[in-house]
Design a protein around this motif. Sequence first.
Motif, PDB file in Angstrom:
ATOM      1  N   ASP A 278      -6.758  -1.218   2.673  1.00 44.28           N
ATOM      2  CA  ASP A 278      -7.021  -2.535   2.099  1.00 44.28           C
ATOM      3  C   ASP A 278      -8.521  -2.758   1.971  1.00 44.28           C
ATOM      4  O   ASP A 278      -9.291  -2.486   2.902  1.00 44.28           O
ATOM      5  CB  ASP A 278      -6.406  -3.614   3.006  1.00 44.28           C
ATOM      6  CG  ASP A 278      -6.556  -5.007   2.417  1.00 44.28           C
ATOM      7  OD1 ASP A 278      -6.339  -5.162   1.201  1.00 44.28           O
ATOM      8  OD2 ASP A 278      -6.905  -5.928   3.173  1.00 44.28           O
ATOM      9  N   GLY A 279      -8.950  -3.210   0.792  1.00 45.25           N
ATOM     10  CA  GLY A 279     -10.352  -3.467   0.542  1.00 45.25           C
ATOM     11  C   GLY A 279     -11.106  -2.251   0.033  1.00 45.25           C
ATOM     12  O   GLY A 279     -12.235  -2.387  -0.433  1.00 45.25           O
ATOM     13  N   VAL A 280     -10.496  -1.085   0.120  1.00 44.03           N
ATOM     14  CA  VAL A 280     -11.114   0.142  -0.379  1.00 44.03           C
ATOM     15  C   VAL A 280     -10.414   0.586  -1.655  1.00 44.03           C
ATOM     16  O   VAL A 280     -11.037   0.741  -2.709  1.00 44.03           O
ATOM     17  CB  VAL A 280     -11.067   1.268   0.679  1.00 44.03           C
ATOM     18  CG1 VAL A 280     -11.605   2.574   0.096  1.00 44.03           C
ATOM     19  CG2 VAL A 280     -11.849   0.861   1.920  1.00 44.03           C
ATOM     20  N   HIS A 281      -9.110   0.793  -1.558  1.00 40.96           N
ATOM     21  CA  HIS A 281      -8.349   1.207  -2.737  1.00 40.96           C
ATOM     22  C   HIS A 281      -7.928  -0.022  -3.557  1.00 40.96           C
ATOM     23  O   HIS A 281      -8.031  -0.017  -4.785  1.00 40.96           O
ATOM     24  CB  HIS A 281      -7.119   2.003  -2.322  1.00 40.96           C
ATOM     25  CG  HIS A 281      -7.464   3.264  -1.596  1.00 40.96           C
ATOM     26  ND1 HIS A 281      -7.537   3.339  -0.219  1.00 40.96           N
ATOM     27  CD2 HIS A 281      -7.801   4.489  -2.058  1.00 40.96           C
ATOM     28  CE1 HIS A 281      -7.877   4.563   0.131  1.00 40.96           C
ATOM     29  NE2 HIS A 281      -8.056   5.277  -0.960  1.00 40.96           N
ATOM     30  N   TYR A 282      -7.454  -1.047  -2.880  1.00 40.02           N
ATOM     31  CA  TYR A 282      -7.078  -2.325  -3.493  1.00 40.02           C
ATOM     32  C   TYR A 282      -7.258  -3.409  -2.446  1.00 40.02           C
ATOM     33  O   TYR A 282      -7.336  -3.133  -1.241  1.00 40.02           O
ATOM     34  CB  TYR A 282      -5.601  -2.334  -3.929  1.00 40.02           C
ATOM     35  CG  TYR A 282      -5.272  -1.485  -5.123  1.00 40.02           C
ATOM     36  CD1 TYR A 282      -5.408  -1.970  -6.422  1.00 40.02           C
ATOM     37  CD2 TYR A 282      -4.812  -0.186  -4.953  1.00 40.02           C
ATOM     38  CE1 TYR A 282      -5.094  -1.186  -7.525  1.00 40.02           C
ATOM     39  CE2 TYR A 282      -4.497   0.610  -6.051  1.00 40.02           C
ATOM     40  CZ  TYR A 282      -4.644   0.097  -7.327  1.00 40.02           C
ATOM     41  OH  TYR A 282      -4.344   0.880  -8.423  1.00 40.02           O
ATOM     42  N   HIS A 283      -7.276  -4.666  -2.933  1.00 41.76           N
ATOM     43  CA  HIS A 283      -7.089  -5.806  -2.055  1.00 41.76           C
ATOM     44  C   HIS A 283      -5.596  -6.120  -2.127  1.00 41.76           C
ATOM     45  O   HIS A 283      -5.098  -6.565  -3.170  1.00 41.76           O
ATOM     46  CB  HIS A 283      -7.901  -7.015  -2.527  1.00 41.76           C
ATOM     47  CG  HIS A 283      -9.388  -6.794  -2.509  1.00 41.76           C
ATOM     48  ND1 HIS A 283     -10.104  -6.648  -1.339  1.00 41.76           N
ATOM     49  CD2 HIS A 283     -10.291  -6.682  -3.524  1.00 41.76           C
ATOM     50  CE1 HIS A 283     -11.381  -6.473  -1.622  1.00 41.76           C
ATOM     51  NE2 HIS A 283     -11.522  -6.477  -2.936  1.00 41.76           N
ATOM     52  N   PHE A 284      -4.864  -5.864  -1.062  1.00 43.57           N
ATOM     53  CA  PHE A 284      -3.423  -6.095  -1.047  1.00 43.57           C
ATOM     54  C   PHE A 284      -3.170  -7.536  -0.615  1.00 43.57           C
ATOM     55  O   PHE A 284      -3.461  -7.915   0.526  1.00 43.57           O
ATOM     56  CB  PHE A 284      -2.742  -5.103  -0.097  1.00 43.57           C
ATOM     57  CG  PHE A 284      -2.895  -3.669  -0.535  1.00 43.57           C
ATOM     58  CD1 PHE A 284      -2.087  -3.148  -1.543  1.00 43.57           C
ATOM     59  CD2 PHE A 284      -3.857  -2.848   0.040  1.00 43.57           C
ATOM     60  CE1 PHE A 284      -2.236  -1.833  -1.957  1.00 43.57           C
ATOM     61  CE2 PHE A 284      -4.007  -1.530  -0.367  1.00 43.57           C
ATOM     62  CZ  PHE A 284      -3.195  -1.023  -1.376  1.00 43.57           C
ATOM     63  N   ILE A 285      -2.653  -8.340  -1.536  1.00 43.98           N
ATOM     64  CA  ILE A 285      -2.486  -9.761  -1.272  1.00 43.98           C
ATOM     65  C   ILE A 285      -1.063 -10.203  -1.616  1.00 43.98           C
ATOM     66  O   ILE A 285      -0.326  -9.503  -2.322  1.00 43.98           O
ATOM     67  CB  ILE A 285      -3.512 -10.612  -2.054  1.00 43.98           C
ATOM     68  CG1 ILE A 285      -3.304 -10.465  -3.568  1.00 43.98           C
ATOM     69  CG2 ILE A 285      -4.944 -10.235  -1.669  1.00 43.98           C
ATOM     70  CD1 ILE A 285      -4.219 -11.360  -4.396  1.00 43.98           C
ATOM     71  N   SER A 286      -0.703 -11.373  -1.133  1.00 40.50           N
ATOM     72  CA  SER A 286       0.631 -11.910  -1.383  1.00 40.50           C
ATOM     73  C   SER A 286       0.733 -12.474  -2.801  1.00 40.50           C
ATOM     74  O   SER A 286      -0.273 -12.735  -3.466  1.00 40.50           O
ATOM     75  CB  SER A 286       0.943 -13.027  -0.385  1.00 40.50           C
ATOM     76  OG  SER A 286       0.092 -14.146  -0.641  1.00 40.50           O
ATOM     77  N   HIS A 287       1.962 -12.672  -3.260  1.00 38.45           N
ATOM     78  CA  HIS A 287       2.184 -13.290  -4.567  1.00 38.45           C
ATOM     79  C   HIS A 287       1.599 -14.700  -4.588  1.00 38.45           C
ATOM     80  O   HIS A 287       1.048 -15.149  -5.610  1.00 38.45           O
ATOM     81  CB  HIS A 287       3.678 -13.331  -4.900  1.00 38.45           C
ATOM     82  CG  HIS A 287       4.245 -11.985  -5.242  1.00 38.45           C
ATOM     83  ND1 HIS A 287       4.160 -11.451  -6.514  1.00 38.45           N
ATOM     84  CD2 HIS A 287       4.892 -11.074  -4.481  1.00 38.45           C
ATOM     85  CE1 HIS A 287       4.740 -10.257  -6.519  1.00 38.45           C
ATOM     86  NE2 HIS A 287       5.195 -10.013  -5.307  1.00 38.45           N
TER      87      HIS A 287
ATOM     88  N   PRO B 187       0.829  -1.219   0.000  1.00 39.57           N
ATOM     89  CA  PRO B 187       0.000   0.000   0.000  1.00 39.57           C
ATOM     90  C   PRO B 187       0.855   1.257   0.000  1.00 39.57           C
ATOM     91  O   PRO B 187       1.943   1.295   0.591  1.00 39.57           O
ATOM     92  CB  PRO B 187      -0.794  -0.113   1.307  1.00 39.57           C
ATOM     93  CG  PRO B 187      -0.654  -1.527   1.744  1.00 39.57           C
ATOM     94  CD  PRO B 187       0.630  -2.030   1.200  1.00 39.57           C
ATOM     95  N   ARG B 188       0.351   2.297  -0.678  1.00 38.81           N
ATOM     96  CA  ARG B 188       0.959   3.623  -0.586  1.00 38.81           C
ATOM     97  C   ARG B 188       0.368   4.321   0.636  1.00 38.81           C
ATOM     98  O   ARG B 188      -0.673   3.911   1.152  1.00 38.81           O
ATOM     99  CB  ARG B 188       0.663   4.434  -1.856  1.00 38.81           C
ATOM    100  CG  ARG B 188       1.350   3.896  -3.098  1.00 38.81           C
ATOM    101  CD  ARG B 188       0.949   4.680  -4.329  1.00 38.81           C
ATOM    102  NE  ARG B 188       1.569   4.140  -5.547  1.00 38.81           N
ATOM    103  CZ  ARG B 188       1.017   4.155  -6.739  1.00 38.81           C
ATOM    104  NH1 ARG B 188      -0.180   4.674  -6.911  1.00 38.81           N
ATOM    105  NH2 ARG B 188       1.652   3.649  -7.776  1.00 38.81           N
ATOM    106  N   PRO B 189       1.017   5.383   1.109  1.00 38.70           N
ATOM    107  CA  PRO B 189       0.478   6.107   2.266  1.00 38.70           C
ATOM    108  C   PRO B 189      -0.974   6.529   2.043  1.00 38.70           C
ATOM    109  O   PRO B 189      -1.316   7.089   1.006  1.00 38.70           O
ATOM    110  CB  PRO B 189       1.396   7.333   2.372  1.00 38.70           C
ATOM    111  CG  PRO B 189       2.697   6.871   1.776  1.00 38.70           C
ATOM    112  CD  PRO B 189       2.307   5.942   0.654  1.00 38.70           C
ATOM    113  N   GLY B 190      -1.824   6.209   3.004  1.00 39.19           N
ATOM    114  CA  GLY B 190      -3.229   6.593   2.929  1.00 39.19           C
ATOM    115  C   GLY B 190      -4.127   5.567   2.276  1.00 39.19           C
ATOM    116  O   GLY B 190      -5.361   5.681   2.347  1.00 39.19           O
ATOM    117  N   GLU B 191      -3.564   4.556   1.617  1.00 36.74           N
ATOM    118  CA  GLU B 191      -4.387   3.531   0.967  1.00 36.74           C
ATOM    119  C   GLU B 191      -4.904   2.530   1.999  1.00 36.74           C
ATOM    120  O   GLU B 191      -4.188   2.151   2.923  1.00 36.74           O
ATOM    121  CB  GLU B 191      -3.596   2.803  -0.120  1.00 36.74           C
ATOM    122  CG  GLU B 191      -3.335   3.667  -1.336  1.00 36.74           C
ATOM    123  CD  GLU B 191      -2.622   2.926  -2.452  1.00 36.74           C
ATOM    124  OE1 GLU B 191      -2.851   3.263  -3.621  1.00 36.74           O
ATOM    125  OE2 GLU B 191      -1.828   2.005  -2.149  1.00 36.74           O
TER     126      GLU B 191
END
Length: 200
Positions: free
Chosen positions: A61-70, A55-59
């Motif tokens: 999870d689940g709103v801007h992107y779903h940040f997941i592992s490779h 995530p970038r500052p302020g992002e």
Amino acid sequence: MTDALPTSVPVTRPDAARLTVLSGPTAVGKGTVMAEMRRRHPDLWISVSATTRPPRPGEVDGVHYHFISHERFDELVASGQMLEWALVHGRNRYGTPRLPVEEQLSAGRPVFVEVDLQGARQVRAAMPEARFVFLAPPDFDELVRRLVGRGTESEEERARRLATAREELAAVAEFDHVVVNDDVTRATDEVLALMGLAAR
């Protein structure tokens, strides 16, 4: 010297599709236009992409992107749960989870997804009835200015993104519509009009 961009592309597909795909080069303002669309039409369903980048500052999870592992991304691709996915700028992967999109379309709701050029091509192969919109900068110099002004990438990363942007701009004729983002309000009005939604 600036790279001139077309302001329109002949429409070759019907506009009645309920899925709208927005694409465009880095730093063109896709996120800003999407945020304005969401503000005006809270009922508009906008797909949240999955990504392997941090995530970038302020992002959120689940709103801007779903940040997941490779590893998790590999599982989703292998099981056919991605409508589209791509390796972006040679580093991280981004993808659109298929099931939420299909559920919203089945319910008759307008669906909006934002993807890169590779993703747009994959969505066209899977759902050719969709509406494809390219968000373009007024010219290439303005795109460079916006990317530098964002200040979130290293010089090396900026060079990589701008090289990709030139390739994406060269593919503009693959899209049904081109919207030039010289003004966020006007560009948002145009995208909403293409979707048959009021520009409120």
